[in-house]
Design a protein around this motif. Structure first.
Motif, PDB file in Angstrom:
ATOM      1  N   ASP A 142       0.838  -1.187   0.000  1.00 23.72           N
ATOM      2  CA  ASP A 142       0.000   0.000   0.000  1.00 23.72           C
ATOM      3  C   ASP A 142       0.882   1.248   0.000  1.00 23.72           C
ATOM      4  O   ASP A 142       2.119   1.158  -0.062  1.00 23.72           O
ATOM      5  CB  ASP A 142      -0.980  -0.011   1.177  1.00 23.72           C
ATOM      6  CG  ASP A 142      -0.292   0.087   2.544  1.00 23.72           C
ATOM      7  OD1 ASP A 142       0.910   0.410   2.619  1.00 23.72           O
ATOM      8  OD2 ASP A 142      -0.991  -0.176   3.553  1.00 23.72           O
ATOM      9  N   ARG A 143       0.277   2.422   0.085  1.00 22.51           N
ATOM     10  CA  ARG A 143       1.036   3.668   0.004  1.00 22.51           C
ATOM     11  C   ARG A 143       2.042   3.802   1.134  1.00 22.51           C
ATOM     12  O   ARG A 143       3.075   4.467   0.985  1.00 22.51           O
ATOM     13  CB  ARG A 143       0.071   4.864   0.004  1.00 22.51           C
ATOM     14  CG  ARG A 143       0.771   6.211  -0.193  1.00 22.51           C
ATOM     15  CD  ARG A 143      -0.209   7.345  -0.286  1.00 22.51           C
ATOM     16  NE  ARG A 143       0.453   8.625  -0.449  1.00 22.51           N
ATOM     17  CZ  ARG A 143      -0.180   9.785  -0.570  1.00 22.51           C
ATOM     18  NH1 ARG A 143      -1.511   9.827  -0.569  1.00 22.51           N
ATOM     19  NH2 ARG A 143       0.519  10.919  -0.703  1.00 22.51           N
ATOM     20  N   ASP A 144       1.778   3.169   2.269  1.00 21.07           N
ATOM     21  CA  ASP A 144       2.677   3.240   3.423  1.00 21.07           C
ATOM     22  C   ASP A 144       3.742   2.147   3.412  1.00 21.07           C
ATOM     23  O   ASP A 144       4.495   2.002   4.381  1.00 21.07           O
ATOM     24  CB  ASP A 144       1.877   3.162   4.718  1.00 21.07           C
ATOM     25  CG  ASP A 144       0.947   4.356   4.884  1.00 21.07           C
ATOM     26  OD1 ASP A 144       1.383   5.489   4.577  1.00 21.07           O
ATOM     27  OD2 ASP A 144      -0.208   4.165   5.310  1.00 21.07           O
ATOM     28  N   GLY A 145       3.793   1.362   2.355  1.00 23.86           N
ATOM     29  CA  GLY A 145       4.797   0.320   2.251  1.00 23.86           C
ATOM     30  C   GLY A 145       4.451  -0.959   2.980  1.00 23.86           C
ATOM     31  O   GLY A 145       5.308  -1.843   3.122  1.00 23.86           O
ATOM     32  N   GLN A 146       3.209  -1.083   3.419  1.00 20.09           N
ATOM     33  CA  GLN A 146       2.788  -2.297   4.114  1.00 20.09           C
ATOM     34  C   GLN A 146       2.415  -3.378   3.109  1.00 20.09           C
ATOM     35  O   GLN A 146       1.760  -3.112   2.100  1.00 20.09           O
ATOM     36  CB  GLN A 146       1.593  -1.999   5.026  1.00 20.09           C
ATOM     37  CG  GLN A 146       1.899  -0.989   6.123  1.00 20.09           C
ATOM     38  CD  GLN A 146       3.033  -1.428   7.016  1.00 20.09           C
ATOM     39  OE1 GLN A 146       3.001  -2.527   7.587  1.00 20.09           O
ATOM     40  NE2 GLN A 146       4.054  -0.586   7.137  1.00 20.09           N
ATOM     41  N   LEU A 147       2.833  -4.603   3.406  1.00 18.92           N
ATOM     42  CA  LEU A 147       2.572  -5.706   2.495  1.00 18.92           C
ATOM     43  C   LEU A 147       1.084  -6.039   2.416  1.00 18.92           C
ATOM     44  O   LEU A 147       0.426  -6.225   3.437  1.00 18.92           O
ATOM     45  CB  LEU A 147       3.330  -6.952   2.952  1.00 18.92           C
ATOM     46  CG  LEU A 147       4.804  -7.069   2.560  1.00 18.92           C
ATOM     47  CD1 LEU A 147       5.419  -8.292   3.225  1.00 18.92           C
ATOM     48  CD2 LEU A 147       4.987  -7.133   1.054  1.00 18.92           C
ATOM     49  N   LEU A 148       0.591  -6.127   1.199  1.00 13.14           N
ATOM     50  CA  LEU A 148      -0.758  -6.618   0.936  1.00 13.14           C
ATOM     51  C   LEU A 148      -0.712  -8.018   0.336  1.00 13.14           C
ATOM     52  O   LEU A 148      -1.718  -8.727   0.340  1.00 13.14           O
ATOM     53  CB  LEU A 148      -1.484  -5.668  -0.023  1.00 13.14           C
ATOM     54  CG  LEU A 148      -1.648  -4.221   0.443  1.00 13.14           C
ATOM     55  CD1 LEU A 148      -2.271  -3.380  -0.667  1.00 13.14           C
ATOM     56  CD2 LEU A 148      -2.496  -4.154   1.702  1.00 13.14           C
ATOM     57  N   GLY A 149       0.441  -8.377  -0.176  1.00 11.39           N
ATOM     58  CA  GLY A 149       0.604  -9.690  -0.784  1.00 11.39           C
ATOM     59  C   GLY A 149       2.058  -9.939  -1.113  1.00 11.39           C
ATOM     60  O   GLY A 149       2.852  -9.009  -1.258  1.00 11.39           O
ATOM     61  N   GLY A 150       2.441 -11.189  -1.198  1.00 16.48           N
ATOM     62  CA  GLY A 150       3.824 -11.542  -1.436  1.00 16.48           C
ATOM     63  C   GLY A 150       4.585 -11.694  -0.130  1.00 16.48           C
ATOM     64  O   GLY A 150       4.115 -11.295   0.938  1.00 16.48           O
ATOM     65  N   GLU A 151       5.788 -12.240  -0.231  1.00 17.21           N
ATOM     66  CA  GLU A 151       6.556 -12.550   0.969  1.00 17.21           C
ATOM     67  C   GLU A 151       7.933 -11.903   0.978  1.00 17.21           C
ATOM     68  O   GLU A 151       8.731 -12.167   1.884  1.00 17.21           O
ATOM     69  CB  GLU A 151       6.704 -14.076   1.108  1.00 17.21           C
ATOM     70  CG  GLU A 151       5.377 -14.803   1.245  1.00 17.21           C
ATOM     71  CD  GLU A 151       5.548 -16.301   1.362  1.00 17.21           C
ATOM     72  OE1 GLU A 151       6.695 -16.775   1.217  1.00 17.21           O
ATOM     73  OE2 GLU A 151       4.532 -16.980   1.591  1.00 17.21           O
ATOM     74  N   GLY A 152       8.238 -11.064   0.019  1.00 21.95           N
ATOM     75  CA  GLY A 152       9.556 -10.445  -0.041  1.00 21.95           C
ATOM     76  C   GLY A 152       9.667  -9.204   0.827  1.00 21.95           C
ATOM     77  O   GLY A 152       8.694  -8.748   1.431  1.00 21.95           O
TER      78      GLY A 152
END
Length: 227
Positions: free
Chosen positions: A59-69
């Motif tokens: 998201d815009r704040d750099g929080q993961l929405l998907g993926g594991e990297g």
């Protein structure tokens, strides 16, 4: 390319094949087609290593929405440009050596060949507020402001950013920018005086050389020879 992760992965490998690799640094993003943030090359890998599994959804704040990297520290480059520019669907950031070197000269980027017409007139946008990493929202916003409505910006003492409505356009714009910088550096090194297209010719060439059909054909070629 059937999905955003696949598009980003393909774009990364094309960038790697055309002068944009810098170990594990540099990144490419694609706006999420459903409006949920963006898809970004994962940190810790070089452009040439990127597969769909090495692309993260944030998201815009750099929080993961998907993926594991891991998320690149400079994700604000992508997030803030996309927030400021609804027309931008993809963003490239690289440390292409010719672009970094050319930016340090302070010279205007002139259309010695076809490639330069994509960036002049007027002269290419410049970001000079810092040569450090763009690691905060504030710096990302300032970079987006420097970019304005243009297709590219040189980050002095750092690298380049190019944008486009889609991954192919953003990636090819980065390739053309690196080539334009490299050609002008080579010409300057001869010590001879140079000529370039005037404004009228440059604008005409911009449309004639890089129309939708030409860009589509060029992208298909790059994908074929990179795969």
């Amino acid at each position: 390319m059937s999905g955003p992760a696949e598009e980003v992965a393909t774009g990364c490998r094309v960038l790697a094949a055309h002068g944009h690799s810098d170990l594990v640094w540099g990144h490419l993003s694609r706006r999420d087609p459903d409006g949920r943030g963006l898809w970004l090359k994962a940190a810790g890998y070089g452009y040439q290593e990127i597969t769909p599994e090495r692309v993260v959804h944030i998201d815009r704040d750099g929080q993961l929405l998907g993926g594991e990297g891991r998320v690149h520290l400079e994700y604000p480059i992508h997030a803030e440009i996309m927030a400021a520019r609804p027309d931008v669907g993809a963003v490239v950031h690289s440390h292409a050596e010719a672009a970094v070197t050319f930016a340090a000269t302070g010279l205007p980027l002139l259309p010695l060949g076809h490639e330069g017409t994509l960036f002049w007139p007027p002269d290419i946008a410049r970001f000079t507020a810092t040569g450090d990493l763009i690691h905060t929202r504030e710096l990302g916003e300032r970079l987006a402001e420097a970019l304005g409505d243009r297709n590219a910006v040189l980050l002095h003492q750092h690298g380049l950013v190019t944008v486009g409505p889609d991954v192919p356009t953003a990636v090819m714009t980065a390739i053309f920018l690196e080539k334009a910088c490299r050609m002008q550096l080579a010409a300057a090194a001869t010590g001879a005086s140079c000529t370039w297209s005037d404004e009228e010719e440059a604008l005409t060439k911009r449309e004639r050389c890089y129309g939708p059909r030409q860009l589509a054909d060029a992208w298909a070629h790059l994908v074929r020879i990179t795969s």
